[in-house]
Design an enzyme around this catalytic site. Structure first.
Site, short mmCIF file in Angstrom:
data_model
loop_
_atom_site.label_atom_id
_atom_site.label_comp_id
_atom_site.label_asym_id
_atom_site.label_seq_id
_atom_site.Cartn_x
_atom_site.Cartn_y
_atom_site.Cartn_z
N LYS A 89 0.85 -1.18 0.00
CA LYS A 89 0.00 0.00 0.00
C LYS A 89 0.89 1.23 0.00
O LYS A 89 1.89 1.28 0.72
CB LYS A 89 -0.88 -0.04 1.24
CG LYS A 89 -1.89 1.08 1.41
CD LYS A 89 -2.71 0.82 2.67
CE LYS A 89 -3.80 1.85 2.88
NZ LYS A 89 -4.61 1.51 4.09
N SER A 118 -9.39 1.20 3.31
CA SER A 118 -8.69 2.10 2.41
C SER A 118 -7.64 1.40 1.54
O SER A 118 -7.09 2.00 0.61
CB SER A 118 -8.00 3.22 3.20
OG SER A 118 -7.03 2.69 4.09
N SER A 178 -9.28 -1.20 7.38
CA SER A 178 -8.73 -0.97 6.04
C SER A 178 -8.04 -2.16 5.41
O SER A 178 -7.75 -2.15 4.22
CB SER A 178 -7.76 0.22 6.06
OG SER A 178 -8.46 1.42 6.23
#
Length: 477
Positions: free
Chosen positions: A82, A159, A183
């Site tokens: 990420k 996310s 997330s």
């Protein structure tokens, strides 16, 4: 081996092939690069693909294995991260145009440890700006497409949107991501894969762009529970650069992963404590409970001190307040390039007083004690990961974040949790089970998860992306 099949294998399946030389790290990496080339123009999981440096690393680990220096089950396995995890010399954007020139001068501890275990870093993955959103959208960089529906653009979860899509679509066997309120687990749920949110102090957050230092956790998305266990054992442990992990001795989960779960005790809550959960999700939970009973697990009905959703108010206050404190300078500099929904969430933390913040932290401590008392005598808690399966993005309300209704309390109360697939809805979209345990209970959630996974077949499902591999997909928005 057929490249399509190789791209969909789990780490624990790939590892023996790499160790014996039946598959080379270079071959595996090229398969991943081919899958990215074939699918990512549609799925948009990657922000940055580091093909050349990854090939160099793959050649190096291939030579190491050939010379008998096999480091373990991550040796030769490609992975991506990420884009809020630092990698020296690469931009860390945290999903924001404001940080497009933010070049890292360090590498996050978790990335260092993955590479030290022999894993091959392949690139950076899309995310919600500043990790502050649950649907997986990003106004400027776009939303990755959930691979389970190539006709309708559905939520990939956030996310860590790109992190979930990349693993589900076979671009990489695993990804590293953050979880402040769900997330990791929400993308795991939306994409039909496994997501581990460890105890905060189990895994270092050094070199990670923060949202809420109180609640941020670093974990993984993978295809199976055993894969998640392999990764956790490689990444967890104390780090001198992260004081939260000092004196931390998280359990080694692989050692007891396949031990019988007979005699373990898990709690389930009534549907009254799970409001707004879709019927199909509740039905999948009931069927999962029956699987555990058949495995010899003692399932008991419990009542939590509060509904999981009720903890979201305190958690949201902490996230907003700390998020604004971390981002105040950027907010002041606002050039109109922020995602408008993220800007609104962050600015909501601007008006809070120090007294309000201190009160929330005190309430959190009280809530943690109450939950610890409730879970006493239980090994874990079973509940859905998300209250809904992936909806079309055209139907989502950016002002609401229901995907974290059942996950945020885990971060708020300092617990750990595992998300894994346990069903599908009428549209064929995945449904997910969440196994929650007290702090440093990663060995417990993984043991229960492995037993469930091997008593069912949900983890064997893969999204049908054959039209992308053939280049014939027709999409609708």
């Amino acid at each position: 081996m057929n490249s399509r099949k190789l791209a969909d294998l789990a780490i624990h399946e790939l590892a023996p092939l790499l160790e014996t030389g039946d598959v080379s790290p270079v071959e595996l990496l090229k398969v991943c690069l081919q899958r990215i080339e074939q699918t990512d123009s549609t799925l948009r999981a990657f922000l940055l693909v580091c093909a050349d440096s990854a090939l160099d690393a793959a050649r190096q680990v291939e030579q190491e294995i050939a010379e008998g220096h096999y480091r373990g089950k991550l040796h030769g396995i490609p992975f991506a991260v990420k884009d809020l995890l630092d990698v020296t010399g690469l931009p860390t954007t945290a999903g924001s145009l404001h940080l497009k020139d933010n070049i890292a001068d360090q590498t996050a501890t978790v990335v260092e440890r993955a590479v030290a275990a022999g894993a091959v870093f392949l690139g950076k993955l899309h995310m919600v700006e500043f990790a502050f959103g649950g649907w997986g959208t990003n106004t400027h960089f776009g939303a990755p497409r959930n691979p389970w529906d190539l006709q309708v653009h559905r939520s990939p979860g956030g996310s860590s949107s790109g992190s979930g899509v990349a693993v589900a679509a076979g671009m990489v066997p695993f990804s590293l991501a953050s979880d402040t309120g769900g997330s990791i687990r929400s993308p795991a749920s939306m994409n039909g894969i496994v997501g581990l949110k460890p105890t905060l102090a189990s895994v270092s957050t050094h070199g990670v762009f923060p949202l809420s230092r109180t609640l941020d956790s670093i974990g993984t998305l993978a295809r199976t529970v055993e894969d998640a266990a392999i990764i956790f054992d490689a990444l967890s442990g104390s780090d001198d650069r992260d004081p939260a992990t000092w004196d931390s001795a998280p359990p080694r989960v692989l050692r007891g992963l396949k031990t019988t779960v007979r005699g373990m005790r898990v709690g389930v809550v009534s549907n009254a404590q799970l409001p707004n959960v879709q019927f199909e999700v509740l039905d999948a939970l009931e069927q999962s409970v029956e699987v555990f009973r058949e495995l010899g697990v003692d399932v008991v009905d419990i009542e939590l001190p509060r509904k999981p959703i009720d903890y979201c108010v305190g958690a949201s206050h902490i996230i907003r307040t700390e998020g604004y404190a971390n981002l105040a300078d950027l907010m002041t500099e606002d050039r109109g390039e922020f995602d408008p929904f993220v800007r609104e969430r962050i600015h909501a933390g601007r008006g809070g007083s120090a007294a309000d913040y201190a009160t929330r932290l005190a309430e959190r401590s009280t809530d943690m004690v109450a939950m610890r008392s409730t879970l006493e005598g239980l090994d874990a808690l079973l509940l859905p990961t998300t209250p809904i399966a992936s909806p079309p993005l055209s139907e989502v309300d950016e002002g609401a974040m229901p995907l974290s209704d059942l996950t945020r309390f885990v971060n708020y109360l300092g617990l750990c949790a595992l998300a894994l697939p346990n069903g599908s809805n009428g549209n064929g979209m995945p449904i997910s089970l969440q196994i929650v345990a007290p702090a440093f209970g990663e060995d417990v959630v993984m043991r229960l998860g492995w037993a469930f996974e091997n008593a069912t077949q949900w983890h064997d499902r893969r999204p049908d992306i054959s039209s992308l591999l053939l280049g014939t997909c027709n999409q609708k928005t």
